[in-house]
Design an enzyme around this catalytic site. Structure first.
Site, PDB file in Angstrom:
ATOM      1  N   HIS A 308      38.760  -9.171 -23.350  1.00 28.15           N
ATOM      2  CA  HIS A 308      39.212  -9.696 -22.056  1.00 28.15           C
ATOM      3  C   HIS A 308      40.620  -9.169 -21.795  1.00 28.15           C
ATOM      4  O   HIS A 308      41.427  -9.051 -22.726  1.00 28.15           O
ATOM      5  CB  HIS A 308      39.235 -11.230 -22.064  1.00 28.15           C
ATOM      6  CG  HIS A 308      39.276 -11.825 -20.693  1.00 28.15           C
ATOM      7  ND1 HIS A 308      40.447 -11.955 -19.993  1.00 28.15           N
ATOM      8  CD2 HIS A 308      38.307 -12.271 -19.878  1.00 28.15           C
ATOM      9  CE1 HIS A 308      40.192 -12.488 -18.812  1.00 28.15           C
ATOM     10  NE2 HIS A 308      38.895 -12.688 -18.716  1.00 28.15           N
ATOM     11  N   ASP A 366      31.039 -14.369 -20.580  1.00 29.45           N
ATOM     12  CA  ASP A 366      29.713 -13.776 -20.351  1.00 29.45           C
ATOM     13  C   ASP A 366      28.866 -13.675 -21.609  1.00 29.45           C
ATOM     14  O   ASP A 366      27.677 -13.360 -21.527  1.00 29.45           O
ATOM     15  CB  ASP A 366      29.882 -12.370 -19.739  1.00 29.45           C
ATOM     16  CG  ASP A 366      30.481 -12.452 -18.348  1.00 29.45           C
ATOM     17  OD1 ASP A 366      31.557 -11.876 -18.117  1.00 29.45           O
ATOM     18  OD2 ASP A 366      29.880 -13.140 -17.504  1.00 29.45           O
TER      19      ASP A 366
END
Ligand code: SDX
Length: 431
Positions: A308, A366
């Site tokens: 991320h 996700d």
């Protein structure tokens, strides 16, 4: 030089320029470089915007080191435990947790905007049956401005508000219609007696031939996942919505641009990519081979659902969804889903690998969300559509925040030009 400035020193010329510092309420302060080009002759250079704040906002706060996420100051863990998606939507749009009467009024407003103009039915039929639902979402949402001339004056706060309500309410209806089109089943109208997520499940999975009973476990799980996906500061799709909105484009076009940006596998498309990756890996014995591929710079394969830009710790949303996975799969009688077991082992092996540890690569939102969507019977190509339904709240809250600012101006980044220097045209006969 004041205590709320920093000084830029040009070592080439010795020139010193004091730059104002803008204070945050949480997280890093910001150096205001609005005058930097004029006063120093330099651009600042930050492709990917790793160190650049594109705006100020009071909506969502992330702490990447601590793995913290707050909507309007409320920790995501507390909202996940106590709130609902509709309440979070009201909080994001208006800034405060609503009292019972206000929440009921807001819920009714959204409920009564969920129907689509009947003319749109023909639009869905124009897509081939195998069109990706995200392609349909981009097209249909963008077309809504053709139906709502009464709410496209972005300088009118009432227009902005009704457009926001319409978009939040109609995303599930458009999503369900996209899904029904792809499986050749008739569209199902919204039912105003149902909750936001109950309505979505009913529009997706009910058929005229028999009664459809909404599973409360699925309804609650989807509501929680939508809370977690509602907003996330200035991510790629939100920044796209802000940039489109800065030109004065109507809100329907701006949200369509956000849907398009979200679709990418590096962003919201990752949830679909994770399931495809787990399916390709197939068995825990193959995990080491795929981890080697993920670490190989020459191999485009990446561990989808890992890493991320901001979180260099566990994504707090992934932590919540991971825990929820256990509960939802158990309650739906799918507790021994081999793909979930594989995901857990993949995470365990990756997180003990030096490559991932050194780069602070953790599961993101996700990594596990697709497993729940799959358990709810939602097809893989609808996963990013689910993300878009939830993120529409954040996109609109960010868009309204920006448009409402006195000093709002069009976003227009510059560039570091590295192309050919000025040269004269050469007639073709002399080349
Ligand atoms: C979302 O921004 C948001 O807030 C997004 C989001 C939201 O709510 O809006 O949180 C939603 O988009 C989550 C992210 C979903 N995407 C994925 O899961 C796709 C896989 N992840 C990567 O593509 C990547 O981690 C990104 C895109 C998420 C972040 O990319 P960055 O910040 O540009 O990081 P990077 O590519 O510079 O990576 C740093 C290093 C690199 O190695 P080196 O060059 O230093 O040797 O880490 C490596 C990368 O190669 N790396 C990975 C990896 N992610 C980063 N290596 C293998 N697998 C990965 N998944």
């Amino acid at each position: 030089m004041g205590e709320d400035t920093v000084t830029f020193i040009d070592n080439r010329t010795g020139k010193r320029v004091d730059l104002p510092v803008r204070a945050s309420t949480q997280g890093p302060d910001a150096v205001d470089i609005g005058r930097f080009l004029r006063e120093t002759g330099y651009f600042t250079y930050d492709p990917g915007f790793l160190s650049t704040a594109s705006c100020h906002s009071s909506l969502t706060y992330l702490d990447g080191k601590q793995g913290m996420l707050e909507y309007r100051g409320y920790p995501i863990e507390q909202l996940a435990e106590h709130s609902s998606f509709i309440e979070v939507a009201c909080l994001m749009l208006y800034g405060e947790l609503p009292d019972p009467a206000r929440l009921d009024e807001f819920n009714k407003t959204i409920t009564h905007h969920s129907m689509l103009n009947e003319s749109l039915k023909g639009f869905f039929r124009g897509f081939y049956h195998d069109a990706h639902p995200m392609a349909i979402m981009v097209g249909v949402v963008g077309s809504l401005s053709a139906f709502y001339h009464d709410s496209t004056d972005i300088n009118n706060p009432e227009h902005r508000e009704i457009a926001a309500h319409r978009l939040i309410a109609k995303m599930p209806s458009i999503a369900a219609a996209s899904y029904k089109h792809s499986i050749g089943e008739p569209q199902v109208y919204p039912d105003n007696a149902l909750s936001f997520t109950g309505n979505l499940l009913n529009m997706m999975f009910s058929v005229p031939c028999e009664e459809y009973v909404i599973d409360p476990v699925a309804e609650k799980a989807l509501d929680l996942i939508f809370i977690l996906h509602a907003d996330h500061e200035q991510n790629a799709s939100t920044s796209t919505v802000r940039l489109a909105g800065s030109s004065g484009a109507n809100p329907f076009a701006c949200i369509a641009s956000g849907i398009a940006a979200l679709w990418g596998p590096a962003h919201g498309g990752a949830n679909e990519a994770v399931l495809k990756m787990l399916d390709e890996i197939g068995d825990v014995s193959k995990v080491p081979k795929y981890l080697e591929r993920a670490k190989d710079r020459d191999d485009p394969f990446r561990l989808m659902g890992f890493g991320h830009r901001v979180y260099k710790n566990y994504d707090p949303r992934a932590r919540i969804i991971r825990k929820m996975c256990h509960e939802v799969l158990e309650k739906l009688g799918k507790g021994n889903d081999p793909m979930f077991e594989l995901a857990l082992r993949l995470e365990e092996i990756a997180r003990s690998d030096e490559y991932f540890i050194k780069r602070k690569l953790y599961p993101n939102v996700d990594f596990y969300s697709g497993l729940i969507y799959k358990a709810l019977g939602i097809p893989t190509n609808m996963f990013t559509v689910m993300f878009a339904i939830a993120r529409t709240v954040g996109w609109l809250a960010q868009w309204m925040e920006m448009i409402g600012e006195e000093d709002q101006r069009i976003g227009r980044p510059r560039q570091l030009y590295v192309g050919a220097k000025r040269r004269d045209y050469v007639p073709i006969g002399e080349r």
